[in-house]
Write an enzyme that holds these catalytic residues in place. Sequence first.
Site, PDB file in Angstrom:
ATOM      1  N   ALA A 140     -59.525 -76.839 -48.404  1.00 28.94           N
ATOM      2  CA  ALA A 140     -58.950 -77.803 -47.614  1.00 28.94           C
ATOM      3  C   ALA A 140     -57.399 -77.804 -47.594  1.00 28.94           C
ATOM      4  CB  ALA A 140     -59.192 -79.255 -48.397  1.00 28.94           C
ATOM      5  N   SER A 146     -41.861 -62.479 -54.763  1.00 24.64           N
ATOM      6  CA  SER A 146     -41.540 -61.434 -55.705  1.00 24.64           C
ATOM      7  C   SER A 146     -42.679 -60.628 -56.213  1.00 24.64           C
ATOM      8  CB  SER A 146     -40.925 -62.169 -57.137  1.00 24.64           C
ATOM      9  OG  SER A 146     -42.086 -63.243 -57.635  1.00 24.64           O
ATOM     10  N   TYR A 148     -58.957 -75.628 -52.459  1.00 21.71           N
ATOM     11  CA  TYR A 148     -58.204 -74.460 -51.756  1.00 21.71           C
ATOM     12  C   TYR A 148     -58.185 -74.281 -50.543  1.00 21.71           C
ATOM     13  CZ  TYR A 148     -56.459 -69.711 -51.042  1.00 21.71           C
ATOM     14  OH  TYR A 148     -55.781 -68.495 -50.416  1.00 21.71           O
TER      15      TYR A 148
HETATM   16  P1  NAD Z   1     -49.862 -64.022 -55.923  1.00 18.53           P
HETATM   17  O1  NAD Z   1     -50.482 -65.115 -57.110  1.00 18.53           O
HETATM   18  O2  NAD Z   1     -49.735 -62.493 -56.415  1.00 18.53           O
HETATM   19  O3  NAD Z   1     -48.826 -64.647 -55.461  1.00 18.53           O
HETATM   20  C1  NAD Z   1     -48.670 -65.962 -55.494  1.00 18.53           C
HETATM   21  C2  NAD Z   1     -46.924 -66.469 -55.404  1.00 18.53           C
HETATM   22  O4  NAD Z   1     -46.936 -67.891 -55.078  1.00 18.53           O
HETATM   23  C3  NAD Z   1     -46.422 -65.998 -56.630  1.00 18.53           C
HETATM   24  O5  NAD Z   1     -45.144 -65.273 -56.098  1.00 18.53           O
HETATM   25  C4  NAD Z   1     -46.113 -67.097 -57.257  1.00 18.53           C
HETATM   26  O6  NAD Z   1     -44.783 -67.060 -57.933  1.00 18.53           O
HETATM   27  C5  NAD Z   1     -45.898 -68.210 -56.289  1.00 18.53           C
HETATM   28  N1  NAD Z   1     -46.199 -69.548 -56.661  1.00 18.53           N
HETATM   29  C6  NAD Z   1     -47.429 -70.067 -57.136  1.00 18.53           C
HETATM   30  N2  NAD Z   1     -47.346 -71.202 -57.717  1.00 18.53           N
HETATM   31  C7  NAD Z   1     -45.936 -71.494 -57.486  1.00 18.53           C
HETATM   32  C8  NAD Z   1     -45.069 -72.790 -57.872  1.00 18.53           C
HETATM   33  N3  NAD Z   1     -45.539 -73.829 -58.368  1.00 18.53           N
HETATM   34  N4  NAD Z   1     -43.916 -72.642 -57.261  1.00 18.53           N
HETATM   35  C9  NAD Z   1     -43.352 -71.374 -56.720  1.00 18.53           C
HETATM   36  N5  NAD Z   1     -43.791 -70.510 -56.536  1.00 18.53           N
HETATM   37  C10 NAD Z   1     -45.226 -70.480 -57.075  1.00 18.53           C
HETATM   38  O7  NAD Z   1     -51.096 -64.399 -54.847  1.00 18.53           O
HETATM   39  P2  NAD Z   1     -51.075 -63.542 -53.272  1.00 18.53           P
HETATM   40  O8  NAD Z   1     -52.339 -63.260 -52.935  1.00 18.53           O
HETATM   41  O9  NAD Z   1     -50.007 -62.629 -53.140  1.00 18.53           O
HETATM   42  O10 NAD Z   1     -51.004 -65.018 -52.501  1.00 18.53           O
HETATM   43  C11 NAD Z   1     -49.982 -65.339 -51.548  1.00 18.53           C
HETATM   44  C12 NAD Z   1     -50.423 -66.287 -50.317  1.00 18.53           C
HETATM   45  O11 NAD Z   1     -51.646 -65.807 -49.843  1.00 18.53           O
HETATM   46  C13 NAD Z   1     -50.975 -67.563 -50.988  1.00 18.53           C
HETATM   47  O12 NAD Z   1     -50.721 -68.696 -50.207  1.00 18.53           O
HETATM   48  C14 NAD Z   1     -52.472 -67.313 -51.120  1.00 18.53           C
HETATM   49  O13 NAD Z   1     -53.169 -68.474 -51.088  1.00 18.53           O
HETATM   50  C15 NAD Z   1     -52.665 -66.776 -49.852  1.00 18.53           C
HETATM   51  N6  NAD Z   1     -53.788 -65.869 -49.630  1.00 18.53           N
HETATM   52  C16 NAD Z   1     -54.395 -64.790 -50.573  1.00 18.53           C
HETATM   53  C17 NAD Z   1     -55.702 -64.303 -50.754  1.00 18.53           C
HETATM   54  C18 NAD Z   1     -56.066 -63.133 -51.522  1.00 18.53           C
HETATM   55  O14 NAD Z   1     -56.960 -62.705 -51.637  1.00 18.53           O
HETATM   56  N7  NAD Z   1     -55.051 -62.782 -52.315  1.00 18.53           N
HETATM   57  C19 NAD Z   1     -56.226 -64.442 -49.455  1.00 18.53           C
HETATM   58  C20 NAD Z   1     -55.937 -65.354 -48.487  1.00 18.53           C
HETATM   59  C21 NAD Z   1     -54.691 -65.948 -48.713  1.00 18.53           C
END
Ligand code: NAD
Length: 253
Positions: free
Chosen positions: A163, A18, A161
């Site tokens: 790990a 979302s 994270y």
């Molecule tokens: P974000 O916080 O915008 O989105 C995270 C998503 O995970 C949200 O939609 C949230 O609802 C969902 N989520 C979190 N906890 C949850 C739970 N307990 N149950 C169900 N849904 C849950 O962050 P993002 O940056 O869009 O992250 C998406 C992915 O990318 C993640 O796995 C994150 O680790 C990874 N990532 C992000 C970055 C960055 O710099 N933003 C870098 C590398 C990897």
Amino acid sequence: MGVMLNLTGKVRLVTGGSRGIGAATVRTLAGAGAQVIVHYGRNAAEAQALVEELGAERALALGADLGAPGAGAALFQAATAWQGRVDVLVNNAGIAPSVTVDDPSGDWADTWARTLQVNLVAVADLCREAIVHFRVRGGGTIINVASRAAFRGDNPDAMHYAASKGGVIALTRSIARGYARDGVLAYAVAPGWVRTDMAEAYLREHAEDIARDIPLGDVVPPEEVANTVAFLASGLARHMTGATLDLNGASYV
Ligand code: NAD
């Protein structure tokens, strides 16, 4: 003639779809013709708004707290009920809380447990259901969102994270090796900093250091992660199964 991504007729489940990287991925996959299940954690209104943007025949919102044991399996089963199948699973939901070795609040164990549950165990549970489903259907694709942190480590307050994301990469490769003969393909993507809600505060505070650290000069736009996921989901690169693709502007080490 150029290569066109045509995902028409495919059903995809994007966890955490979302907002952030997940929402960009949902839009890209739907734009290429796929029907997409937009999973959300807490914010039903945000997911519903995205479904309305794409149209109810193209998208469905499904909620599940992946912090709860067993929720990943139940989510996958609910997702298959919509169109009778799922062709591609994108494990994108994740959390990045902080805790240090000398944190006085005593949240160390809880932070490790929560992070591993959402970022790794729920991912494994979803993969398990997907493998069982794909085996019967003659194949399917899993794409897991890992992180550059898996390779280069993270700050001392985010070792859990790093790990968890290292675990995701090992899981992905194991699935690729173990189930290739069943038609199951598995890939991971490993972004460096991406401009989303998760990273916003850190990026604002450390903007200059981060820009200096990235040879390409800027953080990754969520749309580039989405494009990479769409490419991997297309079936155009089956022999890359097991691979983890870096997106980090050459800031790998
Ligand atoms: P974000 O916080 O915008 O989105 C995270 C998503 O995970 C949200 O939609 C949230 O609802 C969902 N989520 C979190 N906890 C949850 C739970 N307990 N149950 C169900 N849904 C849950 O962050 P993002 O940056 O869009 O992250 C998406 C992915 O990318 C993640 O796995 C994150 O680790 C990874 N990532 C992000 C970055 C960055 O710099 N933003 C870098 C590398 C990897």
